[in-house]
Design a protein around this motif. Structure first.
Motif, short mmCIF file in Angstrom:
data_model
loop_
_atom_site.label_atom_id
_atom_site.label_comp_id
_atom_site.label_asym_id
_atom_site.label_seq_id
_atom_site.Cartn_x
_atom_site.Cartn_y
_atom_site.Cartn_z
N ILE A 1 0.85 -1.20 0.00
CA ILE A 1 0.00 0.00 0.00
C ILE A 1 0.88 1.24 0.00
CG2 ILE A 1 -1.79 1.28 1.24
CD1 ILE A 1 -2.66 -1.36 2.50
N LEU A 2 0.66 2.10 -0.98
CA LEU A 2 1.45 3.33 -1.11
C LEU A 2 0.49 4.51 -1.29
CD1 LEU A 2 4.12 4.86 -1.47
CD2 LEU A 2 4.09 4.23 -3.89
N ASN A 3 0.54 5.43 -0.33
CA ASN A 3 -0.34 6.60 -0.36
C ASN A 3 0.49 7.85 -0.58
OD1 ASN A 3 -2.19 8.65 0.05
ND2 ASN A 3 -3.17 7.69 1.81
N LEU A 4 0.36 8.44 -1.77
CA LEU A 4 1.09 9.66 -2.13
C LEU A 4 0.12 10.81 -2.40
CD1 LEU A 4 3.71 8.04 -4.54
CD2 LEU A 4 4.23 9.11 -2.35
N SER A 5 -1.07 10.73 -1.88
CA SER A 5 -2.08 11.76 -2.15
C SER A 5 -1.71 13.09 -1.51
CB SER A 5 -3.45 11.30 -1.64
OG SER A 5 -3.42 11.10 -0.24
N ARG A 6 -2.27 14.17 -2.08
CA ARG A 6 -2.08 15.54 -1.58
C ARG A 6 -0.60 15.92 -1.48
NH1 ARG A 6 -6.76 17.74 0.16
NH2 ARG A 6 -8.52 16.32 0.42
N ASN A 7 0.08 15.79 -2.61
CA ASN A 7 1.46 16.25 -2.74
C ASN A 7 1.58 17.10 -3.99
OD1 ASN A 7 3.42 15.06 -0.58
ND2 ASN A 7 2.04 13.35 -1.06
N HIS A 8 2.80 17.22 -4.54
CA HIS A 8 3.01 18.04 -5.75
C HIS A 8 3.67 17.17 -6.82
CE1 HIS A 8 1.94 21.37 -3.24
NE2 HIS A 8 3.03 21.29 -2.50
N LEU A 9 3.08 16.03 -7.09
CA LEU A 9 3.69 15.09 -8.03
C LEU A 9 3.60 15.56 -9.47
CD1 LEU A 9 2.58 11.66 -6.52
CD2 LEU A 9 4.68 12.94 -6.15
N ASN A 10 2.81 16.58 -9.75
CA ASN A 10 2.80 17.14 -11.11
C ASN A 10 4.17 17.74 -11.45
OD1 ASN A 10 2.26 19.09 -9.10
ND2 ASN A 10 1.46 20.51 -10.62
N VAL A 11 4.89 18.21 -10.44
CA VAL A 11 6.25 18.74 -10.66
C VAL A 11 7.19 17.59 -11.00
CG1 VAL A 11 8.15 20.01 -9.61
CG2 VAL A 11 5.79 20.66 -9.10
N PHE A 12 7.04 16.46 -10.30
CA PHE A 12 7.90 15.31 -10.56
C PHE A 12 7.75 14.82 -12.00
CE2 PHE A 12 7.79 10.64 -10.94
CZ PHE A 12 9.14 10.37 -10.76
N THR A 13 6.55 14.85 -12.55
CA THR A 13 6.35 14.32 -13.90
C THR A 13 7.05 15.14 -14.98
OG1 THR A 13 4.29 15.57 -14.14
CG2 THR A 13 4.12 13.33 -13.28
N LEU A 14 7.44 16.37 -14.63
CA LEU A 14 8.16 17.19 -15.62
C LEU A 14 9.51 16.59 -15.97
CD1 LEU A 14 7.33 20.75 -14.22
CD2 LEU A 14 6.21 19.53 -16.09
N SER A 15 10.05 15.76 -15.05
CA SER A 15 11.33 15.09 -15.32
C SER A 15 11.17 13.93 -16.29
CB SER A 15 11.95 14.59 -14.02
OG SER A 15 11.13 13.58 -13.45
N LYS A 16 9.92 13.52 -16.53
CA LYS A 16 9.59 12.43 -17.46
C LYS A 16 10.25 11.12 -17.06
CE LYS A 16 8.58 15.48 -21.33
NZ LYS A 16 8.76 15.78 -22.75
N ASN A 17 10.35 10.90 -15.76
CA ASN A 17 10.88 9.64 -15.22
C ASN A 17 9.74 8.83 -14.62
OD1 ASN A 17 13.66 10.08 -15.78
ND2 ASN A 17 13.78 11.45 -14.01
N ASN A 18 9.78 7.52 -14.81
CA ASN A 18 8.79 6.66 -14.21
C ASN A 18 9.09 6.47 -12.73
OD1 ASN A 18 7.49 6.32 -16.64
ND2 ASN A 18 8.53 4.39 -17.14
N ILE A 19 8.02 6.33 -11.95
CA ILE A 19 8.21 6.09 -10.52
C ILE A 19 8.61 4.65 -10.26
CG2 ILE A 19 5.81 5.42 -10.07
CD1 ILE A 19 5.91 6.86 -7.47
N GLY A 20 8.29 3.77 -11.17
CA GLY A 20 8.45 2.33 -10.98
C GLY A 20 9.88 1.84 -11.08
N PRO A 21 9.97 0.52 -11.03
CA PRO A 21 8.83 -0.40 -10.98
C PRO A 21 8.22 -0.49 -9.58
CG PRO A 21 10.89 -1.63 -10.95
CD PRO A 21 11.26 -0.20 -11.12
N LEU A 22 6.89 -0.61 -9.55
CA LEU A 22 6.18 -0.87 -8.30
C LEU A 22 5.84 -2.36 -8.29
CD1 LEU A 22 3.77 2.22 -8.23
CD2 LEU A 22 5.95 1.94 -7.05
N THR A 23 6.83 -3.13 -7.91
CA THR A 23 6.77 -4.58 -8.10
C THR A 23 5.58 -5.24 -7.42
OG1 THR A 23 9.18 -4.55 -8.13
CG2 THR A 23 8.12 -6.70 -7.93
N ALA A 24 5.36 -4.90 -6.14
CA ALA A 24 4.34 -5.60 -5.36
C ALA A 24 3.19 -4.70 -4.92
CB ALA A 24 4.98 -6.23 -4.12
N VAL A 25 3.21 -3.43 -5.27
CA VAL A 25 2.19 -2.50 -4.80
C VAL A 25 0.81 -2.89 -5.34
CG1 VAL A 25 1.39 -0.11 -4.87
CG2 VAL A 25 3.80 -0.60 -4.51
N GLU A 26 -0.15 -3.04 -4.42
CA GLU A 26 -1.51 -3.40 -4.79
C GLU A 26 -2.47 -2.22 -4.71
OE1 GLU A 26 -2.57 -6.59 -2.23
OE2 GLU A 26 -1.14 -8.02 -3.13
#
Length: 702
Positions: free
Chosen positions: A152-177
């Motif tokens: 379980i990974l909770n990243l809600s209410r952050n500023h992840l739109n800034v992270f996506t500007l780097s065009k890098n994937n967060i993964g792999p999320l091997t076991a995250v359900e």
């Protein structure tokens, strides 16, 4: 900043290069000056070193103390077995002494900005990681690669739109359900960086972002998804096949978006679909004989004019089309197509807040399992059910706030009906025994109509009379012998009279007759309710005197007589069972001591505000309040009139002495007035006698 290479030697002030001998002479001339400067620098360095030592010494001591303490000591956080909770501590990362093998780490509502291995204390064994409500705008590439136990990974209410500007994937999320990315300012295409390599992901939340389009490949890297929530985005378009690869998808929430229509709906495995709060004008399923597994469909708060075109073969149990613009139950406006779907499993149907004017009985012919029907707040003028086999399991009908003038139920057509809501209509004339045809009805709301109530002269277990009593008003409705009716609401019906035996053989527990100004209750109007009635509401009826003997109602516990014109209380005997009595806003001056004594036996709560009570004529009530035997919730507004005060006195401030003193003063005043009267009479008698004597003297001398 670019660095430039220099030729040997040193540049002079003019920028020209000096010779070696010139440099020697210049060096000799500056040696004495440099020596003095070195001494100053040395002194400064020593002073700085001393200051640094003074600053670092406490830190060294604290570090030594920390190293001596147990590794699991996390004073700011809470540790429960292998779970660490550090929310709301203004942290920028996990504590340095994080326990080994921690399974749950809660860093929510902190100041985390960069999510790295250092931020997480170089731990990789997490099962549940909660980072919501931080300021995360950077995630270290490959951070979750080795977290093979992270579910379980909770990243809600952050500023992840800034992270996506780097065009890098967060993964792999091997076991995250379960992954929560809600409220991150993500727009179309940004979610791909989090979902590209999530093979185990089953639960995804993208709520409250700015996504406008669901592309065909949006979920291609998360083929195990079972539940997707896209609530509160700005979705305008869903590409064909966007969900087709998700063979395990069972729940899809697209509520509060800008979707205008759904055509050729073909998600056969989906069980829950929420499309509420969009701009939908049309919902149409694909023409297929294949079974749809959809159980729950919410189409409320859209702009549909016609009933949705549902799958022909379905197991739908819940359908909500409320708050649309439905004008008929026909599909696509075609008169010959009321619905092509057989809703055999439907249990809940909500069509409230539409523009329906009628619902033909044939509409329900394949809804044998329907339990709840809500068609309130429409424009329905008449409603009739005569077929016995259509709705055998229906328990609740809500027809409130329509334009009903006609209501017809056939005998035993609704054998399971328990609750019937009819308030806010224009019902004036009903079939005399319409409610006796509902053998299971428990709860009946009829407020805000114009009904008249028939009297009943039947004895218990006597068959219902077929002809109305000749004393009954024309068009009246009978409430006697409704065998299972417990709750009856008749407020705001312009009732003028309540005849005798109106509820005979009906086991009412609650009766609301409020807001019927001028209601004239027969002394036997509540006869038959002696052992059942618990709640009686008679507020705002302009009643000046209550003719009915409430002491006969042995089970009565709560009575509301507020906002009437009562000048005295009805008599109650000591067997009264009343626990709550509301007498606010009446004209009560004196409360009979015997009545108060009888009520005190059972009374727990009494409302008495806004009555013109006389202070010294209600000492029994004062004793009851002061002994705290009865709770008076509105005690601050309970006042009484005292002859010695120009303003009403709060009952809590009244004392017996104030009344005794008032009586003594009145007694003294009476005595003084009597003495003055006696003195005046004496003086008059003396004068009269003196004048007669003078007359006799004059006559003798003559």
């Amino acid at each position: 900043m670019r660095r430039e290479s220099q030729p040997r030697g040193a540049r002079g002030p003019s920028g020209r290069y000096r010779s070696a001998s010139g440099c020697v002479r210049a060096r000799r001339g500056c040696e004495s000056e440099m020596f003095g400067r070195d001494r100053q620098i040395g002194r400064r360095l020593r002073a700085s070193a001393m200051a640094a030592f003074q600053l670092l010494f406490p830190l060294l001591v604290s570090c030594a103390a920390a190293s001596a303490s147990p590794a699991r000591s996390l004073p700011p956080c809470q540790i429960v077995q292998m779970d660490v909770f550090c929310s709301d501590l203004s942290l920028r990362g996990a504590p340095v002494n994080l326990p080994r093998d921690v399974q749950i780490l809660d860093l929510s509502r902190n100041q985390v900005q960069n999510l790295t291995q250092e931020t997480l204390g170089y731990q990789t064994g997490f099962h549940h990681l909660n980072l919501h409500s931080n300021k995360i705008h950077f995630i270290q590439p490959g951070l979750f690669k080795d977290m093979t136990d992270l579910k379980i990974l909770n990243l809600s209410r952050n500023h992840l739109n800034v992270f996506t500007l780097s065009k890098n994937n967060i993964g792999p999320l091997t076991a995250v359900e379960s992954l929560d990315l809600s409220s991150n300012g993500l727009y179309t295409g940004m979610s791909d960086y989090f979902l590209a390599d999530s093979p185990s992901l089953t639960n995804l939340s993208l709520n409250s972002n700015s996504i406008t389009k669901i592309a065909q490949n949006t979920f291609s890297g998360s083929s195990s998804l079972k539940k997707i929530s896209l609530h509160n985005n700005v979705i305008l378009e869903i590409e064909d096949g966007a969900f087709d690869s998700l063979h395990h998808l069972t729940e899809l929430d697209l509520s509060k978006n800008s979707i205008t229509c759904i055509t050729d709906f073909n998600l056969y495995n989906l069980k829950v679909l929420n499309l509420s709060k969009n701009s939908m004008e049309l919902f149409q399923s694909a023409s297929s004989s294949q079974l749809y597994n959809l159980l729950y469909l919410d189409l409320s708060e859209n702009k549909m004019l016609y009933f949705p075109f549902l799958p022909r073969v379905n197991v739908l149990e819940y359908l909500d089309v409320s708050r649309n613009h439905l004008q008929s139950v026909n599909v696509s406006g075609s008169p010959e197509k009321r619905t092509n779907a057989l809703l055999k499993q439907l249990k809940y149907l909500d069509m409230s807040y539409n523009q329906l004017k009628s619902i033909p009985e044939s509409f329900f012919c394949f809804m044998g399992k329907l339990e709840v029907l809500n068609v309130s707040n429409n424009c329905i003028g008449s409603f009739a059910l005569a077929n016995k086999g259509f709705l055998p399991n229906l328990k609740i009908i809500n027809l409130s706030y329509n334009s009903l003038q006609s209501l017809t139920f056939g005998e035993n057509t609704l054998p399971s009906l328990e609750k019937l809501f009819l308030q806010g209509n224009d019902l004036t004339t009903l079939d005399h025994q319409v409610f006796q045809k509902l053998p299971s009805v428990l709860y009946l709301q009829l407020q805000q109509n114009n009904l008249k109530i028939c009297a009943s002269e039947q004895k218990q277990y006597e068959p219902a009379l077929t002809d109305q009593n000749h004393h009954d008003p024309p068009g009246c409705v009978s409430f006697s012998s409704v065998r299972n009716l417990h709750f009856l609401y008749l407020s705001e019906n312009n009732l003028q009279t309540l005849p005798a035996n109106a509820f005979a053989n009906t086991p009412l527990k609650l009766l609301d007759l409020s807001l019927n100004p001028g209601l004239d209750m027969d002394k036997d109007s509540l006869s038959g309710l002696e052992h059942s009635l618990v709640h009686l509401l008679l507020r705002e009826n302009n009643i000046s005197r209550l003719n009915t003997d409430l002491s006969l109602l042995k089970s009565l516990k709560r009575v509301d007589l507020s906002t009437n014109q009562l000048t005295s209380l009805p008599m109650w005997n000591k067997e009264s069972s009343i626990e709550s009595l509301n007498l606010q806003h009446n004209n009560l001056v004196t409360l009979e001591y015997s009545t108060m004594l009888a009520l005190e036996h059972s009374l727990k709560t009494l409302y008495m505000g806004s009555n013109p009570l006389n202070c010294c004529s209600n000492l029994g009530f004062l004793h009851m309040v002061q002994r705290s035997a009865v709770v008076v919730p509105d005690i601050e507004t309970v006042t009484c009139v005292h002859d010695d005060f120009s303003e009403p006195v709060n009952i809590e401030k009244l004392t017996e002495g104030m009344c005794h003193g008032s009586g003594t003063r009145a007694y003294v005043i009476v005595i003084v007035l009597a003495l003055l009267a006696a003195m005046i009479v004496t003086v008059l008698l003396v004068k009269c006698c003196y004048s007669r004597k003078r007359k006799r003297d004059r006559s003798f001398s003559a």
